[in-house]
Design a protein around this motif. Structure first.
Motif, PDB file in Angstrom:
ATOM      1  N   HIS A  74       0.828  -1.075  -0.403  1.00 45.70           N
ATOM      2  CA  HIS A  74      -0.012  -0.133  -0.253  1.00 45.70           C
ATOM      3  C   HIS A  74       0.766   1.317  -0.040  1.00 45.70           C
ATOM      4  O   HIS A  74       0.012   2.252  -1.312  1.00 45.70           O
ATOM      5  CB  HIS A  74      -1.073   0.113   1.243  1.00 45.70           C
ATOM      6  CG  HIS A  74      -1.760  -0.646   0.813  1.00 45.70           C
ATOM      7  ND1 HIS A  74      -3.176  -0.874   0.191  1.00 45.70           N
ATOM      8  CD2 HIS A  74      -2.604  -2.368   1.717  1.00 45.70           C
ATOM      9  CE1 HIS A  74      -4.104  -0.832  -0.024  1.00 45.70           C
ATOM     10  NE2 HIS A  74      -3.723  -2.232   0.898  1.00 45.70           N
ATOM     11  N   ALA A  75       1.799   0.790   0.518  1.00 45.75           N
ATOM     12  CA  ALA A  75       2.634   2.381   1.232  1.00 45.75           C
ATOM     13  C   ALA A  75       3.248   2.434  -0.559  1.00 45.75           C
ATOM     14  O   ALA A  75       3.592   3.381  -1.134  1.00 45.75           O
ATOM     15  CB  ALA A  75       4.212   2.268   2.099  1.00 45.75           C
ATOM     16  N   ALA A  76       3.827   1.622  -1.166  1.00 44.58           N
ATOM     17  CA  ALA A  76       4.077   1.981  -2.522  1.00 44.58           C
ATOM     18  C   ALA A  76       3.352   1.527  -3.197  1.00 44.58           C
ATOM     19  O   ALA A  76       3.358   1.638  -5.023  1.00 44.58           O
ATOM     20  CB  ALA A  76       5.233   1.001  -3.110  1.00 44.58           C
ATOM     21  N   ARG A  77       2.180   1.540  -3.527  1.00 47.57           N
ATOM     22  CA  ARG A  77       0.947   1.537  -4.178  1.00 47.57           C
ATOM     23  C   ARG A  77       0.923   1.105  -5.605  1.00 47.57           C
ATOM     24  O   ARG A  77       0.614   1.124  -6.781  1.00 47.57           O
ATOM     25  CB  ARG A  77       0.786   3.098  -4.877  1.00 47.57           C
ATOM     26  CG  ARG A  77       0.622   4.423  -4.073  1.00 47.57           C
ATOM     27  CD  ARG A  77       0.511   5.818  -4.395  1.00 47.57           C
ATOM     28  NE  ARG A  77       0.559   6.525  -4.078  1.00 47.57           N
ATOM     29  CZ  ARG A  77       0.624   7.916  -3.889  1.00 47.57           C
ATOM     30  NH1 ARG A  77       0.302   8.616  -5.285  1.00 47.57           N
ATOM     31  NH2 ARG A  77       0.046   9.271  -3.281  1.00 47.57           N
ATOM     32  N   VAL A  78       1.166  -0.006  -4.557  1.00 48.70           N
ATOM     33  CA  VAL A  78       1.046  -1.578  -5.382  1.00 48.70           C
ATOM     34  C   VAL A  78       0.469  -2.765  -5.200  1.00 48.70           C
ATOM     35  O   VAL A  78       0.614  -4.219  -5.682  1.00 48.70           O
ATOM     36  CB  VAL A  78       2.696  -2.024  -5.960  1.00 48.70           C
ATOM     37  CG1 VAL A  78       3.456  -1.453  -7.654  1.00 48.70           C
ATOM     38  CG2 VAL A  78       3.358  -2.287  -4.411  1.00 48.70           C
ATOM     39  N   ALA A  79      -0.989  -2.496  -4.075  1.00 45.07           N
ATOM     40  CA  ALA A  79      -1.400  -3.596  -3.866  1.00 45.07           C
ATOM     41  C   ALA A  79      -2.391  -4.107  -4.601  1.00 45.07           C
ATOM     42  O   ALA A  79      -2.296  -5.640  -4.201  1.00 45.07           O
ATOM     43  CB  ALA A  79      -2.148  -2.854  -3.158  1.00 45.07           C
TER      44      ALA A  79
ATOM     45  N   VAL B  44      -7.453  -9.528  -2.054  1.00 47.66           N
ATOM     46  CA  VAL B  44      -6.608  -9.713  -3.165  1.00 47.66           C
ATOM     47  C   VAL B  44      -6.724 -10.629  -3.747  1.00 47.66           C
ATOM     48  O   VAL B  44      -7.254 -11.511  -2.702  1.00 47.66           O
ATOM     49  CB  VAL B  44      -4.972 -10.032  -2.510  1.00 47.66           C
ATOM     50  CG1 VAL B  44      -4.089  -8.459  -2.318  1.00 47.66           C
ATOM     51  CG2 VAL B  44      -4.596 -10.812  -1.247  1.00 47.66           C
ATOM     52  N   PRO B  45      -6.480 -10.826  -5.051  1.00 48.31           N
ATOM     53  CA  PRO B  45      -7.078 -12.491  -5.218  1.00 48.31           C
ATOM     54  C   PRO B  45      -6.356 -13.753  -5.123  1.00 48.31           C
ATOM     55  O   PRO B  45      -5.124 -13.361  -4.779  1.00 48.31           O
ATOM     56  CB  PRO B  45      -6.153 -12.433  -6.948  1.00 48.31           C
ATOM     57  CG  PRO B  45      -5.889 -10.992  -6.873  1.00 48.31           C
ATOM     58  CD  PRO B  45      -6.100 -10.348  -5.741  1.00 48.31           C
ATOM     59  N   PHE B  46      -7.075 -14.756  -4.343  1.00 46.89           N
ATOM     60  CA  PHE B  46      -6.788 -16.328  -4.217  1.00 46.89           C
ATOM     61  C   PHE B  46      -6.195 -16.964  -5.194  1.00 46.89           C
ATOM     62  O   PHE B  46      -7.738 -17.098  -5.696  1.00 46.89           O
ATOM     63  CB  PHE B  46      -7.937 -16.550  -2.827  1.00 46.89           C
ATOM     64  CG  PHE B  46      -7.632 -17.831  -1.627  1.00 46.89           C
ATOM     65  CD1 PHE B  46      -6.069 -17.705  -1.476  1.00 46.89           C
ATOM     66  CD2 PHE B  46      -8.445 -18.899  -2.087  1.00 46.89           C
ATOM     67  CE1 PHE B  46      -5.804 -18.915  -0.851  1.00 46.89           C
ATOM     68  CE2 PHE B  46      -8.012 -20.555  -1.215  1.00 46.89           C
ATOM     69  CZ  PHE B  46      -6.696 -19.958  -0.566  1.00 46.89           C
ATOM     70  N   ARG B  47      -5.794 -18.463  -4.684  1.00 40.71           N
ATOM     71  CA  ARG B  47      -5.598 -19.166  -5.891  1.00 40.71           C
ATOM     72  C   ARG B  47      -5.309 -19.960  -5.084  1.00 40.71           C
ATOM     73  O   ARG B  47      -4.480 -20.282  -4.164  1.00 40.71           O
ATOM     74  CB  ARG B  47      -4.205 -18.910  -7.148  1.00 40.71           C
ATOM     75  CG  ARG B  47      -4.719 -17.826  -8.049  1.00 40.71           C
ATOM     76  CD  ARG B  47      -5.720 -17.805  -8.703  1.00 40.71           C
ATOM     77  NE  ARG B  47      -4.891 -19.142 -10.041  1.00 40.71           N
ATOM     78  CZ  ARG B  47      -4.696 -17.996 -10.637  1.00 40.71           C
ATOM     79  NH1 ARG B  47      -4.498 -17.267 -11.459  1.00 40.71           N
ATOM     80  NH2 ARG B  47      -4.164 -20.287 -11.195  1.00 40.71           N
ATOM     81  N   VAL B  48      -5.762 -21.318  -4.846  1.00 42.83           N
ATOM     82  CA  VAL B  48      -5.013 -22.998  -5.007  1.00 42.83           C
ATOM     83  C   VAL B  48      -4.302 -23.614  -5.658  1.00 42.83           C
ATOM     84  O   VAL B  48      -4.567 -24.108  -6.832  1.00 42.83           O
ATOM     85  CB  VAL B  48      -6.190 -23.592  -4.264  1.00 42.83           C
ATOM     86  CG1 VAL B  48      -5.881 -24.976  -3.347  1.00 42.83           C
ATOM     87  CG2 VAL B  48      -7.326 -22.801  -3.128  1.00 42.83           C
ATOM     88  N   ALA B  49      -3.186 -23.895  -4.649  1.00 44.50           N
ATOM     89  CA  ALA B  49      -2.265 -24.961  -5.863  1.00 44.50           C
ATOM     90  C   ALA B  49      -1.991 -26.431  -5.116  1.00 44.50           C
ATOM     91  O   ALA B  49      -2.144 -26.832  -3.979  1.00 44.50           O
ATOM     92  CB  ALA B  49      -1.180 -24.615  -5.739  1.00 44.50           C
ATOM     93  N   ARG B  50      -2.639 -26.965  -6.562  1.00 47.64           N
ATOM     94  CA  ARG B  50      -2.785 -27.851  -5.543  1.00 47.64           C
ATOM     95  C   ARG B  50      -1.976 -29.256  -6.965  1.00 47.64           C
ATOM     96  O   ARG B  50      -1.640 -29.151  -8.155  1.00 47.64           O
ATOM     97  CB  ARG B  50      -4.183 -29.010  -5.470  1.00 47.64           C
ATOM     98  CG  ARG B  50      -4.576 -29.998  -5.053  1.00 47.64           C
ATOM     99  CD  ARG B  50      -6.015 -30.605  -5.135  1.00 47.64           C
ATOM    100  NE  ARG B  50      -7.378 -29.574  -4.580  1.00 47.64           N
ATOM    101  CZ  ARG B  50      -7.566 -28.703  -4.150  1.00 47.64           C
ATOM    102  NH1 ARG B  50      -7.987 -28.387  -6.214  1.00 47.64           N
ATOM    103  NH2 ARG B  50      -8.552 -27.111  -3.897  1.00 47.64           N
TER     104      ARG B  50
END
Length: 325
Positions: free
Chosen positions: A60-65, A96-102
């Motif tokens: 957030h500080a770098a404005r790249v959230a 933020v987007p959530f991905r599941v690795a399986r």
């Protein structure tokens, strides 16, 4: 003076020319704006919680959230109940987007049965095949989409992990911020390593460790660096960050478990395994039956059958030893 990567906004659009620039990783904290993707590995445990909070503050500080993506490696039945859902909850908290690795194919327990052996400290296929490998598949998907969107040949990805020096001697040897080099990475650093290593190979001498490029995640399409934002934190320090984050922790900690790994971890301490067997007796029994089936002990010096016997004869353990892994 610290050399920095060019920011993503300053990169020229290109699809045919490789990019051979590389950061000079002389600090312990990356410039987040220099990365197109910030991939936060979230096990659902306390260290991941703290790493998530620290990363999002910096993002957030770098404005790249908007470049942060959360990924969870799903270990199925071997995990405590609700871990995947908790990791998703953390991602939703930070929006933020959530991905599941399986892993494609058998789950970890079935994989152990097929190999007729349990993982150990020297053969951690639970990590390589069920965490690192599937997460690299997620990296490939994210990089492909980002290359198309930015119309750039190589994408810069920061892999964020909740590893701490206090956890083990092996982790104390890690760098808080490092390049994930590989045999196919075109960056200057990896080219120099390969050239220097070739001289040792020509002389039939052993390649020094610092010249080995290894099997990292970088390649011609992605430049990957690794950041360990909680590297220097103590356990108490981690819990302080978690308290500030106000995200929910898994109840296994309140039950006495020091870590949120597999509920019965092959590297776990004796006391933690006894407690896990008391909390998940059916799961411990499944592992014990698998021991008999494959003829291989859960740990070299401690079988799950012995753990179950100790769990049945002892009252609930109050003091649980952590383990180095």
């Amino acid at each position: 003076m610290t050399a920095r990567l060019p920011s993503a906004a300053s990169n020229q659009l290109c699809l045919d020319l490789p990019e051979f620039t590389t950061p000079v990783l002389s600090t312990e904290t990356p410039e987040l704006c220099d990365y197109d993707i910030i991939l936060l590995n979230n096990s659902g445990g306390k260290d991941s919680q703290a790493a998530f909070e620290i990363t999002m503050r910096a993002a957030h500080a770098a404005r790249v959230a908007d470049r942060v993506v959360c990924v969870h490696a799903d270990l199925g039945i071997m995990e405590w109940s609700g871990v995947k859902e908790l990791a998703a909850e953390h991602a939703a908290h930070y929006k933020v987007p959530f991905r599941v690795a399986r892993r494609n194919g058998p789950d970890l327990l079935a994989h152990i049965a097929a190999r007729r052996m349990f993982p150990d400290s020297k053969n951690r296929f639970c990590t390589s095949d069920h965490k690192r490998g599937p997460i690299r598949v997620i990296m490939t998907d994210l990089v492909r989409d980002t290359r198309q969107r930015l119309r750039r040949n190589q994408i810069r990805l920061l892999n964020v992990m909740g590893l701490r020096a206090q956890e083990s001697p092996a982790r104390r040897k890690l760098a808080p911020y490092s390049h994930d080099s590989s045999a196919t990475c075109p960056c200057i650093e990896c080219q120099h390593k390969r050239a220097a290593a070739a001289e040792y190979i020509a002389r039939k001498e052993k390649i020094p460790a610092h010249l080995k490029v290894g099997h990292g995640a970088s390649n011609t399409r992605r430049h990957v660096d690794t950041w360990l934002p909680v590297y220097h934190l103590s356990t108490a320090g981690v819990w302080e960050v978690v308290a500030d984050a106000a995200t929910r922790s898994h109840p296994a900690y309140s039950w006495g478990m020091p870590r949120l790994s597999c509920s019965c971890c092959v590297l776990g301490s004796k006391s933690s395994l006894i407690l896990a067997a008391q909390l998940r007796p059916d799961h411990a029994a499944t592992i014990a039956r698998l021991e008999t089936q494959i003829g291989h002990r859960f740990q070299r010096d401690l079988s799950m059958a012995e753990v179950i016997d100790l769990a049945a004869r002892r009252p609930r353990i109050d003091v649980i030893e952590d383990w180095a892994a």
